[in-house]
Design a protein around this motif. Structure first.
Motif, PDB file in Angstrom:
ATOM      1  N   LEU A   1     -19.841 -14.339  75.143  1.00 23.94           N
ATOM      2  CA  LEU A   1     -18.466 -14.219  74.639  1.00 23.94           C
ATOM      3  C   LEU A   1     -17.910 -15.587  74.276  1.00 23.94           C
ATOM      4  N   LEU A   2     -17.201 -15.632  73.161  1.00 22.14           N
ATOM      5  CA  LEU A   2     -16.454 -16.838  72.812  1.00 22.14           C
ATOM      6  C   LEU A   2     -15.246 -16.872  73.751  1.00 22.14           C
ATOM      7  N   ASP A   3     -15.054 -17.962  74.477  1.00 18.89           N
ATOM      8  CA  ASP A   3     -13.941 -18.034  75.439  1.00 18.89           C
ATOM      9  C   ASP A   3     -12.636 -18.328  74.695  1.00 18.89           C
ATOM     10  N   GLN A   4     -11.841 -17.264  74.486  1.00 21.95           N
ATOM     11  CA  GLN A   4     -10.622 -17.409  73.671  1.00 21.95           C
ATOM     12  C   GLN A   4      -9.498 -18.140  74.401  1.00 21.95           C
ATOM     13  N   THR A   5      -9.644 -18.286  75.741  1.00 26.41           N
ATOM     14  CA  THR A   5      -8.597 -19.014  76.466  1.00 26.41           C
ATOM     15  C   THR A   5      -8.682 -20.525  76.163  1.00 26.41           C
ATOM     16  N   LYS A   6      -9.846 -20.955  75.673  1.00 28.80           N
ATOM     17  CA  LYS A   6     -10.043 -22.395  75.429  1.00 28.80           C
ATOM     18  C   LYS A   6      -9.639 -22.796  74.005  1.00 28.80           C
TER      19      LYS A   6
ATOM     20  N   MET B   1       4.969 -20.716  83.820  1.00 31.23           N
ATOM     21  CA  MET B   1       4.274 -21.969  83.488  1.00 31.23           C
ATOM     22  C   MET B   1       3.387 -21.762  82.279  1.00 31.23           C
ATOM     23  N   PHE B   2       2.981 -22.876  81.671  1.00 36.47           N
ATOM     24  CA  PHE B   2       2.011 -22.766  80.587  1.00 36.47           C
ATOM     25  C   PHE B   2       0.841 -23.690  80.876  1.00 36.47           C
ATOM     26  N   GLN B   3      -0.343 -23.128  80.922  1.00 37.76           N
ATOM     27  CA  GLN B   3      -1.578 -23.853  81.232  1.00 37.76           C
ATOM     28  C   GLN B   3      -1.382 -24.770  82.440  1.00 37.76           C
ATOM     29  N   GLY B   4      -0.782 -24.184  83.466  1.00 36.91           N
ATOM     30  CA  GLY B   4      -0.629 -24.884  84.741  1.00 36.91           C
ATOM     31  C   GLY B   4       0.597 -25.772  84.837  1.00 36.91           C
TER      32      GLY B   4
ATOM     33  N   LEU C   1       1.356 -16.169  75.866  1.00 38.19           N
ATOM     34  CA  LEU C   1       0.008 -16.749  75.855  1.00 38.19           C
ATOM     35  C   LEU C   1      -0.408 -17.336  74.507  1.00 38.19           C
ATOM     36  N   LEU C   2       0.521 -17.283  73.557  1.00 39.41           N
ATOM     37  CA  LEU C   2       0.355 -18.003  72.275  1.00 39.41           C
ATOM     38  C   LEU C   2      -0.860 -17.586  71.428  1.00 39.41           C
ATOM     39  N   GLN C   3      -1.133 -16.287  71.410  1.00 39.01           N
ATOM     40  CA  GLN C   3      -2.254 -15.836  70.569  1.00 39.01           C
ATOM     41  C   GLN C   3      -1.985 -16.139  69.088  1.00 39.01           C
ATOM     42  N   GLY C   4      -0.697 -16.173  68.701  1.00 36.98           N
ATOM     43  CA  GLY C   4      -0.368 -16.411  67.290  1.00 36.98           C
ATOM     44  C   GLY C   4      -0.598 -17.851  66.867  1.00 36.98           C
ATOM     45  N   SER C   5      -0.155 -18.790  67.700  1.00 35.91           N
ATOM     46  CA  SER C   5      -0.305 -20.200  67.311  1.00 35.91           C
ATOM     47  C   SER C   5      -1.685 -20.744  67.694  1.00 35.91           C
TER      48      SER C   5
END
Ligand code: MRU
Length: 356
Positions: free
Chosen positions: A14-19, A295-298, A193-197
């Motif tokens: 899987l391509l890690d989409q969180t990264k 929070m965002f990314q910690g 989670l900013l899927q758009g940007s």
């Protein structure tokens, strides 16, 4: 175009989409539990992509238990675990149930375990392969109804990343671009989670498609000031009356489209329709951790103890939807009859059978 996943027989890559968009990294899932974790963490996300990943998870699960005496009972437990990973997108449930029922039928038909495994792997691959074809067909139908010099607003990521390739809403946008109809795409950032940007902007830039990102609270003003002439989004579950669950924020865009008299389209394959439910009231909306908002990314962006409401999706009433673009054509109101006809076409075609 990016590939979200790759099947390697003994593992799902899987391509890690969180990264994204910072790093392009891959995850190797050697067992179904790792696929479940990937779905929960949104390493793989988007309704059709999690449907395909669920299909491969069912193959990995079957391999583990193929010699068990109580195969079906064990398989049902694993199927339910996979379905529970994310509740809103119906594609996941659809794929897991399809493979489970196929094993049940093959056992009744007394097929041996080698053949059962081979047929299940073939079916999972068919879910993956046909998704790309369907998206391209959907794109052709969608491009036809896009306005000339289309300035399109989209939300979340319903692109190649959310599917097995090409995309649903972004498939329509890609096809409109290919025929020279697209002027600009505005991509909503899509909090939290900013899927758009992170994803839509990245994916469109990779393909050289003109894109401008806005934050979600800029949508109304952008419609007024930038001449948006169509809104196209994907879907996670569509009820028999056209009520559509999609990423939180979609309903607000549909209301804005009505106020500004611009068309509001959903693009989704037949596997995103839940023919068993009458209205959107029956759709379970996933509520995610409050920390995604705190929070965002910690990095904290709110008091750590503030109460948070974090629904992952909302439901747009069918009445607010101008048309639903599918691989069988564009559905128009009244949706109850259009969706009943779609159901008939799907069962006539009977694409997903182990007997094929
Ligand atoms: O939470 P996500 O990122 O899985 O949500 C995805 C969406 O809502 C998409 O817009 C939808 O699944 C359509 S995917 C083609």
């Amino acid at each position: 175009m990016v590939k979200t996943m790759k099947w390697q027989s003994s593992a799902l890559i899987l391509l890690d989409q969180t990264k994204l968009p910072i790093n392009v990294e891959f995850i190797e899932c050697k067992d179904y539990k790792r696929v479940i974790d990937a779905i929960k963490r949104l390493e793989v996300r988007g309704a059709p992509a999690i449907g395909a990943a669920a299909g491969f998870a069912m193959v990995l699960a079957l391999k583990e238990i193929i010699s068990e005496e109580n195969l079906l009972a064990s398989y049902a437990v694993r199927r339910d675990e996979i379905i529970a990973a994310r509740p809103t997108a119906v594609n996941l449930e659809w794929a897991a149930n399809l493979l489970y029922t196929s094993v049940e039928e093959m056992l009744e038909a007394k097929l041996d375990s080698v053949l059962i495994l081979a047929n299940i792997e073939k079916l999972a691959l068919k879910i993956y392969d046909t998704d790309i074809e369907k998206n391209k067909t959907m794109g052709t139908f969608g491009a036809e109804i896009m306005p000339e010099k289309a300035i399109v607003l989209t939300h979340c990521n319903a692109g190649a990343l959310a599917t097995c390739g090409y995309g649903t809403a972004l498939g329509v946008i890609r096809a409109a671009y290919e025929v020279g109809k697209l002027k600009m795409v505005y991509s909503d950032e899509t909090r939290p989670l900013l899927q758009g940007s992170r994803l839509t902007a990245w994916e469109l830039l990779e393909d050289g498609i003109p894109v401008t990102t806005i934050t979600d609270n800029m949508a109304a003003w952008t419609i007024l000031k930038k001449g948006i002439n169509a809104i196209v989004v994907g879907a996670d579950r569509i009820a028999s009356n056209g009520d559509t669950a999609n990423k939180i924020g979609t309903y607000g865009l549909a209301v804005l489209a009505k106020e500004h008299n611009i068309p509001f389209y959903i693009a989704a394959p037949a596997s995103t329709f839940d023919f068993d439910i009458a209205t959107g009231d029956e759709i379970k909306i996933e509520e995610r951790s409050g920390d995604e908002v705190r929070m965002f990314q910690g990095i904290p962006s709110a008091p750590p103890n503030v109460a948070v409401f974090n629904p992952g999706f909302d439901v747009t009433p069918g009445d607010l939807i101008t048309g639903i673009i599918t691989e069988y054509g564009v559905l128009e109101k009244p949706y109850i009859s259009a969706i009943a006809k779609l159901k008939e076409n799907v069962s006539k075609e009977n694409l997903f059978t182990w007997k094929a």
